[in-house]
Design a protein around this motif. Structure first.
Motif, PDB file in Angstrom:
ATOM      1  N   GLU A  25       0.829  -1.218   0.000  1.00  0.00           N
ATOM      2  CA  GLU A  25       0.000   0.000   0.000  1.00  0.00           C
ATOM      3  C   GLU A  25       0.863   1.268   0.000  1.00  0.00           C
ATOM      4  OE1 GLU A  25      -1.545   1.637   3.611  1.00  0.00           O
ATOM      5  OE2 GLU A  25      -1.183  -0.197   4.741  1.00  0.00           O
ATOM      6  N   THR A  27      -0.547   4.300   1.464  1.00  0.00           N
ATOM      7  CA  THR A  27      -0.908   5.175   2.598  1.00  0.00           C
ATOM      8  C   THR A  27       0.162   5.125   3.684  1.00  0.00           C
ATOM      9  OG1 THR A  27      -3.279   5.084   2.214  1.00  0.00           O
ATOM     10  CG2 THR A  27      -2.591   5.562   4.455  1.00  0.00           C
ATOM     11  N   ILE A  28       0.700   3.958   3.894  1.00  0.00           N
ATOM     12  CA  ILE A  28       1.759   3.796   4.892  1.00  0.00           C
ATOM     13  C   ILE A  28       2.964   4.699   4.547  1.00  0.00           C
ATOM     14  CG2 ILE A  28       2.835   1.835   3.710  1.00  0.00           C
ATOM     15  CD1 ILE A  28       3.245   0.467   6.319  1.00  0.00           C
ATOM     16  N   GLY A  32       1.710   7.407   6.821  1.00  0.00           N
ATOM     17  CA  GLY A  32       2.027   6.581   7.986  1.00  0.00           C
ATOM     18  C   GLY A  32       3.406   6.815   8.561  1.00  0.00           C
ATOM     19  N   LYS A  86      -5.599  10.498   0.996  1.00  0.00           N
ATOM     20  CA  LYS A  86      -5.695   9.149   1.576  1.00  0.00           C
ATOM     21  C   LYS A  86      -6.961   8.506   0.998  1.00  0.00           C
ATOM     22  CE  LYS A  86      -6.501   6.883   6.037  1.00  0.00           C
ATOM     23  NZ  LYS A  86      -6.657   7.089   7.493  1.00  0.00           N
ATOM     24  N   THR A 105      -5.190   2.961   1.017  1.00  0.00           N
ATOM     25  CA  THR A 105      -5.213   2.301   2.329  1.00  0.00           C
ATOM     26  C   THR A 105      -5.250   0.782   2.114  1.00  0.00           C
ATOM     27  OG1 THR A 105      -7.602   2.225   2.335  1.00  0.00           O
ATOM     28  CG2 THR A 105      -6.592   4.173   3.340  1.00  0.00           C
ATOM     29  N   VAL A 106      -5.368   0.056   3.191  1.00  0.00           N
ATOM     30  CA  VAL A 106      -5.529  -1.399   3.079  1.00  0.00           C
ATOM     31  C   VAL A 106      -6.750  -1.706   2.213  1.00  0.00           C
ATOM     32  CG1 VAL A 106      -6.114  -3.504   4.365  1.00  0.00           C
ATOM     33  CG2 VAL A 106      -4.322  -1.970   5.217  1.00  0.00           C
ATOM     34  N   GLY A 125      -0.177  -2.557   9.770  1.00  0.00           N
ATOM     35  CA  GLY A 125      -1.355  -2.934  10.566  1.00  0.00           C
ATOM     36  C   GLY A 125      -2.608  -2.566   9.816  1.00  0.00           C
ATOM     37  N   HIS A 130     -12.392   1.727  16.224  1.00  0.00           N
ATOM     38  CA  HIS A 130     -11.650   2.597  17.133  1.00  0.00           C
ATOM     39  C   HIS A 130     -12.195   2.503  18.552  1.00  0.00           C
ATOM     40  CE1 HIS A 130      -8.825   4.895  14.565  1.00  0.00           C
ATOM     41  NE2 HIS A 130      -9.555   4.287  13.655  1.00  0.00           N
ATOM     42  N   ALA A 141     -12.997   1.157   7.030  1.00  0.00           N
ATOM     43  CA  ALA A 141     -13.517   0.446   5.854  1.00  0.00           C
ATOM     44  C   ALA A 141     -12.627  -0.744   5.485  1.00  0.00           C
ATOM     45  CB  ALA A 141     -13.642   1.407   4.673  1.00  0.00           C
ATOM     46  N   ASP A 142     -11.467  -0.848   6.123  1.00  0.00           N
ATOM     47  CA  ASP A 142     -10.632  -2.046   5.892  1.00  0.00           C
ATOM     48  C   ASP A 142     -11.402  -3.305   6.268  1.00  0.00           C
ATOM     49  OD1 ASP A 142      -8.596  -0.276   5.296  1.00  0.00           O
ATOM     50  OD2 ASP A 142      -7.393  -0.714   7.088  1.00  0.00           O
ATOM     51  N   LYS A 159      -3.222  -2.094  15.665  1.00  0.00           N
ATOM     52  CA  LYS A 159      -2.624  -1.246  16.700  1.00  0.00           C
ATOM     53  C   LYS A 159      -3.539  -1.116  17.897  1.00  0.00           C
ATOM     54  CE  LYS A 159      -1.926   1.938  13.953  1.00  0.00           C
ATOM     55  NZ  LYS A 159      -2.078   1.152  12.795  1.00  0.00           N
ATOM     56  N   LYS A 260     -10.806  10.433   8.723  1.00  0.00           N
ATOM     57  CA  LYS A 260      -9.595   9.769   8.266  1.00  0.00           C
ATOM     58  C   LYS A 260      -8.309  10.378   8.830  1.00  0.00           C
ATOM     59  CE  LYS A 260      -9.312  11.864   3.634  1.00  0.00           C
ATOM     60  NZ  LYS A 260      -9.373  11.481   2.206  1.00  0.00           N
ATOM     61  N   THR A 263      -6.070   8.056  12.281  1.00  0.00           N
ATOM     62  CA  THR A 263      -4.931   7.132  12.264  1.00  0.00           C
ATOM     63  C   THR A 263      -3.597   7.858  12.071  1.00  0.00           C
ATOM     64  OG1 THR A 263      -6.369   5.306  11.592  1.00  0.00           O
ATOM     65  CG2 THR A 263      -4.012   5.016  11.177  1.00  0.00           C
ATOM     66  N   LEU A 267      -0.528   7.952  14.886  1.00  0.00           N
ATOM     67  CA  LEU A 267       0.803   7.412  14.572  1.00  0.00           C
ATOM     68  C   LEU A 267       1.880   8.450  14.850  1.00  0.00           C
ATOM     69  CD1 LEU A 267       0.120   5.454  11.255  1.00  0.00           C
ATOM     70  CD2 LEU A 267       0.781   4.488  13.457  1.00  0.00           C
TER      71      LEU A 267
HETATM   72  N1  PSU Z   1      -1.666   1.308  10.344  1.00  0.00           N
HETATM   73  C1  PSU Z   1      -0.395   1.754  10.351  1.00  0.00           C
HETATM   74  N2  PSU Z   1      -0.003   2.666   9.444  1.00  0.00           N
HETATM   75  C2  PSU Z   1      -0.864   3.141   8.530  1.00  0.00           C
HETATM   76  C3  PSU Z   1      -2.211   2.635   8.504  1.00  0.00           C
HETATM   77  C4  PSU Z   1      -2.564   1.721   9.434  1.00  0.00           C
HETATM   78  O1  PSU Z   1       0.392   1.350  11.177  1.00  0.00           O
HETATM   79  O2  PSU Z   1      -0.465   3.983   7.739  1.00  0.00           O
HETATM   80  C5  PSU Z   1      -3.135   3.079   7.430  1.00  0.00           C
HETATM   81  C6  PSU Z   1      -3.484   1.906   6.504  1.00  0.00           C
HETATM   82  O3  PSU Z   1      -3.455   2.361   5.185  1.00  0.00           O
HETATM   83  C7  PSU Z   1      -4.907   1.546   6.906  1.00  0.00           C
HETATM   84  C8  PSU Z   1      -5.433   2.914   7.263  1.00  0.00           C
HETATM   85  O4  PSU Z   1      -5.633   0.933   5.882  1.00  0.00           O
HETATM   86  O5  PSU Z   1      -4.360   3.526   7.968  1.00  0.00           O
HETATM   87  C9  PSU Z   1      -6.685   2.859   8.115  1.00  0.00           C
HETATM   88  O6  PSU Z   1      -7.221   4.139   8.177  1.00  0.00           O
HETATM   89  P1  PSU Z   1      -8.723   4.358   8.651  1.00  0.00           P
HETATM   90  O7  PSU Z   1      -8.726   3.952  10.090  1.00  0.00           O
HETATM   91  O8  PSU Z   1      -8.971   5.816   8.436  1.00  0.00           O
HETATM   92  O9  PSU Z   1      -9.565   3.449   7.794  1.00  0.00           O
END
Ligand code: PSU
Ligand code: MN
Length: 308
Positions: A25, A27-28, A32, A86, A105-106, A125, A130, A141-142, A159, A260, A263, A267
């Motif tokens: 991915e 997004t990391i 991230g 994102k 994202t995932v 992760g 949450h 939405a993952d 996490k 969004k 997360t 981090l």
């Molecule tokens: N966990 C991490 N680093 C990240 C993410 C999750 O340690 O960058 C990212 C991933 O892309 C995951 C997204 O799919 O955050 C989840 O975001 P949200 O809770 O907004 O769906």
């Protein structure tokens, strides 16, 4: 749908020849981790996948295309550009149609991987339910993606900024198997323990590969989680990290962080509060996940090819 996809030569060759491929991915990279650790991590992880017998396909959206595999300069763009969106399932069509740049994202990476014919994915992760999700309704939405898209995700669990118990309950309801790779306990990303169990423990890439083939041969739609604990030498102490997370959560609340932003905000705060230790752990666990994912991809593909 193929008109939206573009492939690097390396990935195209692998897919045409039924070689093992592991999706990654963006997004990391974009949201991230800070620069330059993000780009270093991205390149190292790709190399680890090659060294373990598979081809890496880092996925992102740019110039109106879903990129399956990124060049070095494209990776650099995702690592440095401050305007990268994102992208989860709900953002996907808009970012693609408007020609904007979006990190997947995932959930979004799974969507793109399935379109490309890739069934293995390595990340850090997953998102989840949450804490206080029963009030805020903040559920990543993952989780719903895992329920419907045929991609197995190797991760270091979820996490502990999340409500791990409710995340696992949600996955059970959605029929998503949570495999412990060489563990009976679901890991909590920075730490190897969480206090929660996995659904089944599997110790070899061959057995995980067989389970993937079986699931999809049966038409049981949806993904799988392969939970791979961070190596012992890189793990953080479960209690210590819990205290840090409590602090970061309080700050998120004070600052009215929602949607969004949650997360990435968490981090970054955790990284500051641990003086960078969490970042080192984060990088170590992603690398470990890449290695395991490449091995499982190789075993999965070998078996899948025999059935062809
Ligand atoms: N966990 C991490 N680093 C990240 C993410 C999750 O340690 O960058 C990212 C991933 O892309 C995951 C997204 O799919 O955050 C989840 O975001 P949200 O809770 O907004 O769906
Ligand atoms: Mn959310």
């Amino acid at each position: 749908m193929k008109q939206y996809l573009t492939f690097t030569e390396e990935v195209r060759h692998a897919l045409e020849n039924n070689l093992p491929v592991v999706a990654l991915e963006t997004t990391i990279i974009s949201h991230g981790m800070p620069y330059p650790q993000n780009i270093e991590m991205a390149k190292e992880v790709e190399q680890i996948i090659r060294d373990n017998g598979a081809v890496p396909a880092t996925i992102g959206i740019m110039d109106g295309k879903i990129k399956i595999g990124l060049t070095d300069s494209e990776l650099e763009e995702f690592a440095t550009n401050k305007n990268v969106a994102k992208v989860s399932r709900r953002d996907f069509a808009y970012i693609l149609a408007s020609g904007k740049i979006g990190a997947t994202t995932v959930a979004a990476t799974m969507i793109a991987a399935e379109m490309a014919g890739i069934h293995m994915f390595a990340t850090g992760g997953i998102g989840g339910v949450h804490r206080e999700g029963e009030i805020t309704w903040d559920v990543s939405a993952d989780l719903t993606e895992l329920a419907q898209t045929d991609v197995a995700v190797v991760c270091a669990g979820a996490k502990s900024i999340l409500d791990i118990g409710r995340t696992l309950e949600y996955l059970e309801t959605q029929g998503v198997p949570v495999v412990g790779y060489r563990t009976e306990e679901f890991p909590s990303f920075f730490a190897r323990e969480s206090g929660f169990g996995v659904d089944m423990r599997i110790d070899t890439p061959e057995e995980v590969g067989k389970m993937m083939n079986t699931k999809w041969d049966l038409g049981l739609k949806g993904g799988m989680i392969i939970a791979n604990p961070v190596p012992e030498s890189d793990a953080l102490n479960h209690q210590e990290i819990e205290a840090v997370i409590q602090k970061a959560l309080a700050e998120a609340k004070e600052n009215n962080i929602a949607g969004k932003q949650v997360t990435p905000f968490m981090l970054d705060k955790v990284k500051k509060l641990t003086e960078g230790k969490s970042l080192a752990t984060n990088i170590a666990l992603v690398k470990h996940n890449a290695e395991v994912a490449a091995k499982i991809a190789a075993a999965y593909q070998k078996e899948a090819n025999q059935g062809k």
